[in-house]
Design an enzyme around this catalytic site. Structure first.
Site, PDB file in Angstrom:
ATOM      1  N   GLN A   1      13.824  -0.584   7.746  1.00 15.09           N
ATOM      2  CA  GLN A   1      12.629  -0.117   7.039  1.00 15.09           C
ATOM      3  C   GLN A   1      11.900   0.988   7.812  1.00 15.09           C
ATOM      4  OE1 GLN A   1      10.741  -4.187   7.007  1.00 15.09           O
ATOM      5  NE2 GLN A   1       8.853  -3.053   7.416  1.00 15.09           N
TER       6      GLN A   1
ATOM      7  N   LYS B   1      -3.289  -6.045   2.752  1.00 19.62           N
ATOM      8  CA  LYS B   1      -3.355  -4.751   3.438  1.00 19.62           C
ATOM      9  C   LYS B   1      -2.156  -3.893   3.050  1.00 19.62           C
ATOM     10  CE  LYS B   1      -2.260  -3.793   7.649  1.00 19.62           C
ATOM     11  NZ  LYS B   1      -1.414  -2.583   7.562  1.00 19.62           N
ATOM     12  N   ASP B   2      -0.994  -4.543   2.924  1.00 22.22           N
ATOM     13  CA  ASP B   2       0.207  -3.835   2.474  1.00 22.22           C
ATOM     14  C   ASP B   2       0.336  -4.038   0.964  1.00 22.22           C
ATOM     15  OD1 ASP B   2       1.314  -2.943   5.091  1.00 22.22           O
ATOM     16  OD2 ASP B   2       1.212  -5.086   5.478  1.00 22.22           O
TER      17      ASP B   2
ATOM     18  N   GLN C   1       3.540  -2.888  -0.730  1.00 20.16           N
ATOM     19  CA  GLN C   1       4.654  -3.764  -0.349  1.00 20.16           C
ATOM     20  C   GLN C   1       4.624  -5.054  -1.170  1.00 20.16           C
ATOM     21  OE1 GLN C   1       6.121  -4.655   3.790  1.00 20.16           O
ATOM     22  NE2 GLN C   1       4.734  -6.381   3.631  1.00 20.16           N
TER      23      GLN C   1
ATOM     24  N   SER D   1      -4.014  -4.982  12.009  1.00 20.88           N
ATOM     25  CA  SER D   1      -2.649  -4.465  11.880  1.00 20.88           C
ATOM     26  C   SER D   1      -2.015  -4.473  13.270  1.00 20.88           C
ATOM     27  CB  SER D   1      -2.706  -3.027  11.355  1.00 20.88           C
ATOM     28  OG  SER D   1      -1.474  -2.372  11.599  1.00 20.88           O
TER      29      SER D   1
ATOM     30  N   HIS E   1      -1.909 -12.176  10.101  1.00 21.88           N
ATOM     31  CA  HIS E   1      -0.735 -13.062   9.979  1.00 21.88           C
ATOM     32  C   HIS E   1      -1.184 -14.535  10.010  1.00 21.88           C
ATOM     33  CE1 HIS E   1       1.258  -9.517  12.122  1.00 21.88           C
ATOM     34  NE2 HIS E   1       1.938  -9.609  11.000  1.00 21.88           N
TER      35      HIS E   1
ATOM     36  N   ARG F   1      -0.174  -2.290  14.342  1.00 15.61           N
ATOM     37  CA  ARG F   1      -0.208  -0.894  14.828  1.00 15.61           C
ATOM     38  C   ARG F   1      -1.559  -0.515  15.430  1.00 15.61           C
ATOM     39  NH1 ARG F   1       3.774  -0.090  10.403  1.00 15.61           N
ATOM     40  NH2 ARG F   1       5.646   0.699  11.393  1.00 15.61           N
TER      41      ARG F   1
HETATM   42  O1  PAF Z   1       4.928  -6.610   6.412  1.00 15.60           O
HETATM   43  C1  PAF Z   1       5.818  -6.780   7.284  1.00 15.60           C
HETATM   44  O2  PAF Z   1       5.559  -7.231   8.391  1.00 15.60           O
HETATM   45  C2  PAF Z   1       7.256  -6.423   6.943  1.00 15.60           C
HETATM   46  O3  PAF Z   1       7.310  -5.303   6.119  1.00 15.60           O
HETATM   47  C3  PAF Z   1       8.051  -7.590   6.349  1.00 15.60           C
HETATM   48  C4  PAF Z   1       7.495  -8.053   5.017  1.00 15.60           C
HETATM   49  C5  PAF Z   1       8.057  -8.757   7.336  1.00 15.60           C
HETATM   50  C6  PAF Z   1       9.500  -7.146   6.120  1.00 15.60           C
HETATM   51  O4  PAF Z   1      10.103  -6.711   7.291  1.00 15.60           O
END
Ligand code: PAF
Length: 282
Positions: free
Chosen positions: A61, A149-150, A153, A185, A37, A187
């Site tokens: 989600q 990583k995502d 998405q 991550s 992040h 997680r």
């Molecule tokens: O990647 C994430 O942390 C989430 O999927 C996001 C993009 C903030 C949407 O809730």
């Protein structure tokens, strides 16, 4: 750094910035901030006049059997990190502000949402697309930052931005890894010490597959190599997928050529981790 909870106030503030000709960079997150992040924040600060982050654990989600209740939340530490990185605003709404009584409109992501993670997390990407569309409308950024990583998405959000005419540049930033290669991550916090060590096998599997591509392996050889490496780790209890995909369509490839996406989703006990690597064959 201002902390604002009310969408309307964020909207007004962001509009004022844009009207004064300032570029706005936006980093949406679900908190439990880590180096991945923070790399997005740094990039946004480099490329924009104003940087806004959001922290919102988006309930829509998560599937009914998923980890919404136990998703890591550490708001004090997150605020400290964001202050250290000197951003301008944190948008910190709660569920009621994002999904007030009577909320019923959603974004439906298309076929990309049904592949890879979508097969194991039905509805997940519709929830992501819906909240990101709301966040885009609230912050109206010049650029929005997502991590590779995502990968799926980021691809779905780029498609949504194009399809729904959001005038926003979607920037996808490199994966940030721990010293042993494990992709950062939120997680990862779920892993115990042994699982944490075992989890680096995912990156090693991707690396081995990438090397095999460069030395001329076939699709089936590379796929088997990845699965074999992951399965050789007893703490990896399930492999949802581990294969080679077209990075634009997310279809499994039949030939090794051009740019390829190696992608894995694997479980260590209750914890589901994903990782990927782009490989350029030419
Ligand atoms: O990647 C994430 O942390 C989430 O999927 C996001 C993009 C903030 C949407 O809730």
């Amino acid at each position: 750094m201002e902390i604002i909870r009310i969408p309307r106030i964020v909207q007004d503030t962001c509009n004022k910035h844009r009207m004064k000709g300032r570029s706005v960079g936006f980093v949406p997150t679900m908190g439990a901030l880590h180096g991945g992040h923070l790399s997005l924040i740094k990039r946004s600060r480099m490329e924009n006049d104003i940087t806004i982050a959001s922290i919102f654990v988006n309930p829509i989600q998560f599937g009914p059997a998923e980890d919404l209740a136990k998703y890591p939340r550490d708001i004090e530490d997150d605020v400290r990190k964001l202050r250290e990185h000197d951003i301008d605003m944190l948008f910190l709404p709660d569920d009621g502000l994002m999904y007030p009584k009577g909320f019923e409109t959603r974004v439906e992501a298309g076929h990309l949402a049904k592949k890879l993670c979508g097969r194991f997390r039905p509805g997940h990407f519709n929830g992501v697309a819906t909240v990101v569309a709301k966040l885009f409308n609230i912050t109206s950024p010049t650029r929005a930052y997502f991590g590779q990583k995502d990968f799926q998405q980021a691809l779905i959000i780029k498609r949504m931005a194009r399809d729904l005419n959001f005038n926003i540049e979607t920037v996808v930033c490199p994966i940030i890894r721990e010293h042993d290669g494990l992709a950062m991550s939120s997680r990862n916090r779920y892993l115990d010490e042994e699982q944490r060590t075992a989890a680096s096998k995912i990156f090693r599997g991707l690396n081995a597959a990438s090397a095999a591509i460069h030395s001329g392996g076939s699709v089936s050889e590379i796929r088997s190599l990845m699965v074999k490496m992951l399965s050789s780790e007893p703490l990896i209890t399930q492999i949802d997928y581990a294969s080679i995909y077209d990075p634009e369509t997310l279809d499994e490839v039949t030939e090794i050529k051009d740019e390829l996406l190696l992608a894995v989703a694997a479980r260590l006990g209750e914890t589901r981790l994903i990782d990927n690597m782009l490989v350029n064959v030419s």
